[in-house]
Design a protein around this motif. Sequence first.
Motif, short mmCIF file in Angstrom:
data_model
loop_
_atom_site.label_atom_id
_atom_site.label_comp_id
_atom_site.label_asym_id
_atom_site.label_seq_id
_atom_site.Cartn_x
_atom_site.Cartn_y
_atom_site.Cartn_z
N LEU A 1 0.83 -1.20 0.00
CA LEU A 1 0.00 0.00 0.00
C LEU A 1 0.86 1.26 0.00
CD1 LEU A 1 -2.77 1.44 0.33
CD2 LEU A 1 -2.51 1.17 2.79
N THR A 2 1.91 1.25 0.80
CA THR A 2 2.82 2.40 0.88
C THR A 2 3.51 2.64 -0.45
OG1 THR A 2 3.20 1.90 3.22
CG2 THR A 2 4.72 3.44 2.17
N ILE A 3 3.99 1.58 -1.07
CA ILE A 3 4.68 1.71 -2.36
C ILE A 3 3.73 2.27 -3.42
CG2 ILE A 3 5.74 0.39 -4.25
CD1 ILE A 3 6.81 -1.54 -2.09
N ARG A 4 2.50 1.80 -3.40
CA ARG A 4 1.54 2.22 -4.42
C ARG A 4 1.06 3.65 -4.21
NH1 ARG A 4 -4.55 -0.07 -5.31
NH2 ARG A 4 -4.85 1.33 -3.55
N GLU A 5 0.82 4.02 -2.96
CA GLU A 5 0.20 5.31 -2.67
C GLU A 5 1.19 6.42 -2.37
OE1 GLU A 5 -2.89 5.85 -3.08
OE2 GLU A 5 -3.73 3.82 -3.19
N ALA A 6 2.40 6.08 -1.99
CA ALA A 6 3.34 7.13 -1.55
C ALA A 6 4.77 6.72 -1.86
CB ALA A 6 3.17 7.39 -0.06
N ALA A 7 5.09 6.70 -3.14
CA ALA A 7 6.44 6.27 -3.55
C ALA A 7 7.52 7.13 -2.92
CB ALA A 7 6.54 6.31 -5.07
#
Length: 410
Positions: free
Chosen positions: A99-105
């Motif tokens: 989720l972090t990678i997708r939403e907040a690179a």
Amino acid sequence: MSETRTKESTVKVEAIRSTENREQKIASFRAAVELTSDAVRVVSVTAVDALKASARFMGVTTKEENLANPFDNIDAPVWSEKDIPPFILNTAYDYCEALTIREAANFYHSFKYLPDEQRRAMCAYYAFCRRADDIADGDYRDLFPGSSGPKDEEALEYISRIEEMIQRVPVVDRTSFIDKMSQLFFFRKKLSTAYNDLVSTDPIFLALKDTVQKYHIPRIHLDDLIAGMEDDFFQDRYDTFEDLYRYCYRVASTVGLVCIDIYGYENPKAREHAEAWGVFMQLVNILRDVQEDADRGRIYLPIEDLARHGIQPEDVLEGRLQEHPGWGPFVAEFIERIEVYRDRALDLLPMLKPKMRFSPAIMMGFYRSILKKIRRNDGDVFSQRVKLNKVEKLTLALSIYIRHRFLTFF
């Protein structure tokens, strides 16, 4: 004259005390939201064993590489067991990291150089923050198995009491208000499982429970963040900077305080600088996004400060800021204020262990660069969104990485 001033001062003090007492009561009421095992259906972890052997257990991504809740087919809010198998906990952390990678690179880039344990913890906390924001300010629908959603009597009673205690009329339409407040009510219930003996079937709160236990993160910081989201439904103007600061503390300073719990620190003054770190980043966001917020009928910039430069709320809402003669002087003054918090935030870095500094340093660096661009553009945040391009991000990240990974010896 002096007697009149004394009376006015007494009235102000009493008003402040009254407000503080009311806010303490509201905070206590919010923090009392609790999920108990006798009030909900529970499910055994053996249900996941069955899913694991079937095509329905797909991990955290589908074939289309869209993020999928690995426990989406579990129809109960908590597990019946207290001890969760490692593969379930690891899957929950995997979900938060994806989720972090997708939403907040950009944020993930600052996390990935942390030791594995801290990186995973930061992703779990980010996922919590992201979902709260998605509920309050987006179209995401958070599900709570067994609830009646916006028609749930317990949720409606909670909403009614909050309205009564806050003594404000919601600034969003009633249907949206009830829907989002009820989601945040059940979001609070999930949060309570991170601090009691229950274990949530929501992967975010499963990973979060492990994180708060490892790093002894106080619940008040997470409760305050949700409170900031709820308060946003009741307020779309901030008269003074002090009013705005309270909002920034809840939605941003609490983030800084949780982050340093995960990074680790010894000097108690680090908390003051973590608080300033959150305020610094939130004020940059507010300045950069002034038009976007105005399009939604919101003004986060202090009305009192705008008025001092001849700027009225109508100028903000009707898109007249760019040509307004008071906008440039206001921006210059507001940036000076932001820089005070920026400098306090930077003083946090020496208080952290060298291997932990890159993460906050890169976040601060990105926001410092955005603020510099706004200054260079004379406050023009209207022509296009102020952001860093890929080359600027890479150059900044490399310089900060070298400084905090190789040139720091204490």
